[in-house]
Each structure stands twice: as structure tokens, then as C-alpha cells.
Design a protein around this motif. Structure first.
Motif, short mmCIF file in Angstrom:
data_model
loop_
_atom_site.label_atom_id
_atom_site.label_comp_id
_atom_site.label_asym_id
_atom_site.label_seq_id
_atom_site.Cartn_x
_atom_site.Cartn_y
_atom_site.Cartn_z
N ALA A 114 53.66 -45.17 -38.49
CA ALA A 114 54.21 -46.32 -39.21
C ALA A 114 54.32 -46.02 -40.70
CB ALA A 114 53.35 -47.55 -38.97
N HIS A 115 53.26 -45.43 -41.29
CA HIS A 115 53.30 -45.09 -42.71
C HIS A 115 54.35 -44.02 -42.99
CE1 HIS A 115 49.49 -47.28 -43.17
NE2 HIS A 115 49.70 -47.22 -44.46
N GLY A 116 54.37 -42.97 -42.17
CA GLY A 116 55.33 -41.90 -42.37
C GLY A 116 56.76 -42.35 -42.18
N LEU A 117 56.97 -43.26 -41.22
CA LEU A 117 58.30 -43.78 -40.96
C LEU A 117 58.79 -44.61 -42.13
CD1 LEU A 117 60.39 -43.66 -38.70
CD2 LEU A 117 59.41 -45.76 -37.77
N PHE A 118 57.89 -45.42 -42.70
CA PHE A 118 58.26 -46.20 -43.88
C PHE A 118 58.65 -45.27 -45.03
CE2 PHE A 118 57.08 -48.04 -47.99
CZ PHE A 118 57.87 -49.18 -47.99
N PHE A 119 57.88 -44.21 -45.23
CA PHE A 119 58.16 -43.28 -46.32
C PHE A 119 59.52 -42.60 -46.10
CE2 PHE A 119 58.13 -38.97 -48.02
CZ PHE A 119 57.77 -39.19 -49.35
N ALA A 120 59.73 -42.07 -44.90
CA ALA A 120 60.99 -41.36 -44.62
C ALA A 120 62.18 -42.30 -44.74
CB ALA A 120 60.94 -40.75 -43.22
N SER A 121 62.04 -43.51 -44.22
CA SER A 121 63.13 -44.48 -44.28
C SER A 121 63.44 -44.85 -45.73
CB SER A 121 62.75 -45.74 -43.49
OG SER A 121 63.67 -46.78 -43.70
N VAL A 123 62.88 -43.05 -48.56
CA VAL A 123 63.50 -41.95 -49.29
C VAL A 123 64.96 -41.77 -48.87
CG1 VAL A 123 63.44 -39.46 -49.67
CG2 VAL A 123 61.31 -40.77 -49.67
N LEU A 124 65.19 -41.78 -47.56
CA LEU A 124 66.55 -41.56 -47.07
C LEU A 124 67.48 -42.73 -47.35
CD1 LEU A 124 65.75 -39.87 -43.64
CD2 LEU A 124 66.68 -38.78 -45.68
N SER A 125 66.91 -43.92 -47.58
CA SER A 125 67.74 -45.10 -47.82
C SER A 125 68.53 -44.99 -49.12
CB SER A 125 66.88 -46.36 -47.85
OG SER A 125 66.00 -46.34 -48.96
N VAL A 126 68.07 -44.16 -50.05
CA VAL A 126 68.82 -43.97 -51.29
C VAL A 126 70.22 -43.43 -50.99
CG1 VAL A 126 68.87 -42.76 -53.50
CG2 VAL A 126 66.70 -43.57 -52.58
N ILE A 127 70.32 -42.64 -49.93
CA ILE A 127 71.61 -42.09 -49.52
C ILE A 127 72.27 -42.96 -48.45
CG2 ILE A 127 72.76 -40.12 -48.44
CD1 ILE A 127 70.53 -38.35 -49.54
N LEU A 128 71.46 -43.43 -47.49
CA LEU A 128 72.03 -44.10 -46.32
C LEU A 128 72.42 -45.55 -46.59
CD1 LEU A 128 69.62 -42.71 -43.57
CD2 LEU A 128 71.94 -41.94 -44.13
N THR A 129 71.65 -46.26 -47.40
CA THR A 129 71.97 -47.67 -47.64
C THR A 129 73.32 -47.86 -48.32
OG1 THR A 129 69.62 -48.22 -47.76
CG2 THR A 129 71.14 -49.82 -48.67
N PRO A 130 73.70 -47.03 -49.29
CA PRO A 130 75.04 -47.21 -49.87
C PRO A 130 76.17 -47.10 -48.84
CG PRO A 130 73.73 -45.85 -51.32
CD PRO A 130 72.92 -46.03 -50.06
N LEU A 131 75.89 -46.47 -47.69
CA LEU A 131 76.93 -46.40 -46.66
C LEU A 131 77.26 -47.78 -46.11
CD1 LEU A 131 75.78 -43.23 -44.66
CD2 LEU A 131 77.57 -43.43 -46.39
N VAL A 155 68.00 -49.74 -54.39
CA VAL A 155 67.01 -49.13 -53.49
C VAL A 155 65.94 -48.38 -54.27
CG1 VAL A 155 66.67 -47.48 -51.62
CG2 VAL A 155 68.70 -48.94 -51.63
N VAL A 156 66.36 -47.62 -55.27
CA VAL A 156 65.40 -46.85 -56.07
C VAL A 156 64.43 -47.78 -56.78
CG1 VAL A 156 65.15 -45.35 -58.07
CG2 VAL A 156 66.91 -44.86 -56.38
N ALA A 157 64.95 -48.82 -57.43
CA ALA A 157 64.10 -49.73 -58.20
C ALA A 157 63.21 -50.56 -57.31
CB ALA A 157 64.98 -50.64 -59.06
N SER A 158 63.71 -50.95 -56.13
CA SER A 158 62.97 -51.87 -55.27
C SER A 158 61.85 -51.20 -54.49
CB SER A 158 63.93 -52.56 -54.28
OG SER A 158 64.90 -53.31 -54.96
N VAL A 159 62.11 -50.00 -53.99
CA VAL A 159 61.12 -49.39 -53.10
C VAL A 159 60.72 -47.96 -53.46
CG1 VAL A 159 61.56 -50.80 -51.06
CG2 VAL A 159 63.01 -48.83 -51.51
N LEU A 160 61.66 -47.16 -53.93
CA LEU A 160 61.34 -45.76 -54.15
C LEU A 160 60.39 -45.57 -55.34
CD1 LEU A 160 61.87 -43.04 -52.93
CD2 LEU A 160 63.81 -42.74 -54.47
N VAL A 161 60.63 -46.29 -56.43
CA VAL A 161 59.77 -46.15 -57.62
C VAL A 161 58.33 -46.59 -57.35
CG1 VAL A 161 59.36 -47.01 -59.96
CG2 VAL A 161 61.65 -46.24 -59.31
N PRO A 162 58.12 -47.81 -56.80
CA PRO A 162 56.71 -48.19 -56.53
C PRO A 162 56.05 -47.31 -55.48
CG PRO A 162 58.23 -49.83 -55.64
CD PRO A 162 59.03 -48.94 -56.52
N LEU A 163 56.82 -46.80 -54.51
CA LEU A 163 56.25 -45.91 -53.51
C LEU A 163 55.80 -44.60 -54.16
CD1 LEU A 163 55.66 -45.40 -50.51
CD2 LEU A 163 57.95 -44.41 -50.32
#
Length: 308
Positions: A114-121, A123-131, A155-163
Motif C-alpha cells: 500500500a505504501h509503495g503503491l502510493f509512492f509509485a502512483s 511519482v508517476l502521476s506527474v506524467i500520467l495525470t496531465p493525460l 500534482v507536484v505541489a499537492s502530493v509530490l513535494v510533501p511526499l
């Protein structure tokens, strides 16, 4: 009268700003604690197994969005609901997801998943969410115009930076992990208050988005997502539970932020409606998995070595 009306409007705007700041702070703290509590074992459990990672991405970022698009085309939905469902389908996993999984799978390998999936999702969302922008453009025939760069910034400001900050704190100052439960309680309380106030404020607007088949469409997307995640979760029952729940547990903050960039002013309200209906729709599955796990004997050596 004009001055009284202006004062009332300024007071309302001030309360909305305060609510938004409190909500953003709650999400920031929640993601921060996830980063602080994520260990190398968590990341290796997902990133170190290419087959598991591919199955996870297939459920989250391929089948989930495809189901959302197909269902949106089959039902006569309000345009704001369509935007909401598509942006939710491509948003990263919810920041509340890892904590929510503990009662279902316990502190073993599946919790690491669960933790690893959240992390991978995330990080990848920076590329995938704009799609999601391109998907929305396709659905609306190009009437929606949102900058993919603006979406990536959200995405970067909301989740990637605090992570990233949380990961740095957890690795540099392990003693700080003792503060995780207290921070989670504060952020959870703030989030609950904000959620209640927001839902109460937009309740009537939610009703205006509901057409014949709207609730069914949202429920179908959630249930098909559960089936896809469960099927692709692999032979381990807890891994199946984690991936199934992750497929429908998307980050509402990111989805709302992205939806607000479109030309549909009610799209953020549509996100809240979709989250409420999806949460109710998956309750039977969640209860079934909880009972199933309670009936299974604990397996020795199930938990990986963790730093927290």
C-alpha cells in the motif's frame, strides 16, 4: 445596502479562503506522514518486482481510465460529472489510502504494498495525470482547454513535494516518526471538519448534477475498478485487496484541482459526488475482505523488514 452586501460577500470569501487553506494543510500533513513512514522495504516491494508494478499500473492507469471513459459515453451524464469521473480515474492514489488499508491487511507485506503503491502512483502521476487533459478534450470535442503543465504543477505541489519532504525527514531523522500518529490525528480531524462543511455547502449543487443513471454510472465505475484490481492483484489475497481498493481510492484533492481548471464550474462538485457514491458502493467489498482476512490464520514471516 451595498456596503452590507459587500461586507457579507467579503466575509464569505474569507471563510472560503480559510477553509481552502485548512484543507490544503491537512492534505499536506497527511502526505508528509506517509513519506515519513515509508521505508525502503515498502518501495522495493513494488518497484523491485516489475511484474507486480506492471499489474498495478495496468489496473490504476489503463483499465481504470478506460472504464471511466466507456461508462461516460454509455450514460447521458452532466458534463461536470464526466469531467469529474475522468479526472478521478487518472488522479493518483488517495493520500488516505495507506492508513485505510491497515484494518484490512494488517502491518505485513500488503501494508508495504500500500505504501509503495502510493509512492509509485504519486511519482508517476506527474506524467500520467496531465493525460487526463487529452481525454477530456476527446470527450468534449476539444472544447476544454487546460495546460498539461498547469496540471503537472498541481500534482507536484499537492502530493509530490510533501511526499519528498516526508521521505527526507524519515531517512534523516528516524526519531521524528514518533510524531506520525499525532500529526495524523490533527490532519484527520481538520480534514473531517472541512469535508463536512464543504459537503453541506454544496449539497444542493450535487442534486443539480444528478440525472437518470448518474448514480448507477458512478457505482459501475467503482465496482468494475474493484474487479480489475482484485483480478490483477496476483495470488496473494491481501495484495488483491490492496490493488482493488487502490483502483477506486483516488486523490480527490488532485481531481478537484484539475477539474477546476476546466470550463465546467461544477466539476469540483461532481468530484465530491463521485467520491461519496463510490465510497458507499465499495462498502460490501471492503466488509467481505475484512471478514475473509479475519478468518485466515496469520502467516509467519509475512511482514518485511521495516525501518518504522
Amino acid at each position: 445596502m451595498a456596503s452590507a452586501s459587500r461586507a457579507k460577500r467579503e466575509k464569505r470569501d474569507g471563510l472560503q479562503t480559510l477553509l481552502l487553506v485548512a484543507l490544503q494543510a491537512s492534505v499536506f500533513l497527511t502526505v508528509l506522514t506517509i513519506g515519513m513512514g515509508t521505508s525502503g522495504a515498502d518501495l522495493r516491494y513494488v518497484l523491485g518486482n516489475p511484474r507486480r508494478l506492471i499489474r498495478s499500473l495496468l489496473a490504476l492507469n489503463v483499465l481504470g481510465p478506460i472504464v471511466a471513459v466507456v461508462v461516460c459515453q454509455l450514460f447521458s451524464l452532466h458534463p461536470a460529472v464526466i469531467v469529474a469521473l475522468v479526472t478521478l480515474a487518472i488522479a493518483p492514489v488517495s493520500n488516505m489510502f495507506p492508513k485505510a488499508m491497515l484494518p484490512l491487511v494488517g502491518p505485513g507485506r500488503a501494508a508495504a504494498y500500500a505504501h509503495g503503491l502510493f509512492f509509485a502512483s504519486t511519482v508517476l502521476s506527474v506524467i500520467l495525470t496531465p493525460l487526463a487533459v487529452e481525454v477530456i478534450n476527446a470527450i468534449f470535442g476539444g472544447r476544454e482547454h487546460v495546460s498539461p503543465l498547469a496540471v503537472a504543477e498541481v500534482v507536484v505541489a499537492s502530493v509530490l513535494v510533501p511526499l519528498a519532504i516526508g521521505l527526507a525527514i524519515g531517512s534523516r531523522w528516524p526519531a521524528a516518526k514518533a510524531w506520525i500518529p499525532a500529526i495524523q490525528k490533527v490532519s484527520g480531524l481538520v480534514l473531517l471538519v472541512c469535508a463536512v462543511v464543504i459537503v453541506a455547502a454544496v449539497w444542493s449543487l450535487m442534486g443539480s448534477l444528478i440525472r437518470q443513471g448518474t448514480l448507477s454510472a458512478i457505482a459501475i465505475i467503482a465496482l468494475v475498478g474493484l474487479v480489475a484490481g482484485h483480478w490483477l492483484g496476483g495470488p496473494d489475497e491481501d495484495d488483491r485487496t490492496v490493488l482493488a481498493e487502490a483502483t477506486v481510492s483516488r486523490h480527490p484533492g488532485v481531481a478537484i484541482a484539475v477539474a477546476s481548471l476546466t470550463d465546467q464550474p461544477l466539476a469540483p462538485v461532481g468530484v465530491l459526488l463521485a467520491v461519496l457514491v463510490s465510497t458507499i458502493a465499495v462498502v460490501p467489498y471492503t466488509q467481505w475482505r475484512k471478514r475473509l482476512r479475519g478468518a485466515r490464520p496469520a502467516r509467519a514471516g509475512h511482514a518485511p523488514s521495516r525501518a518504522h
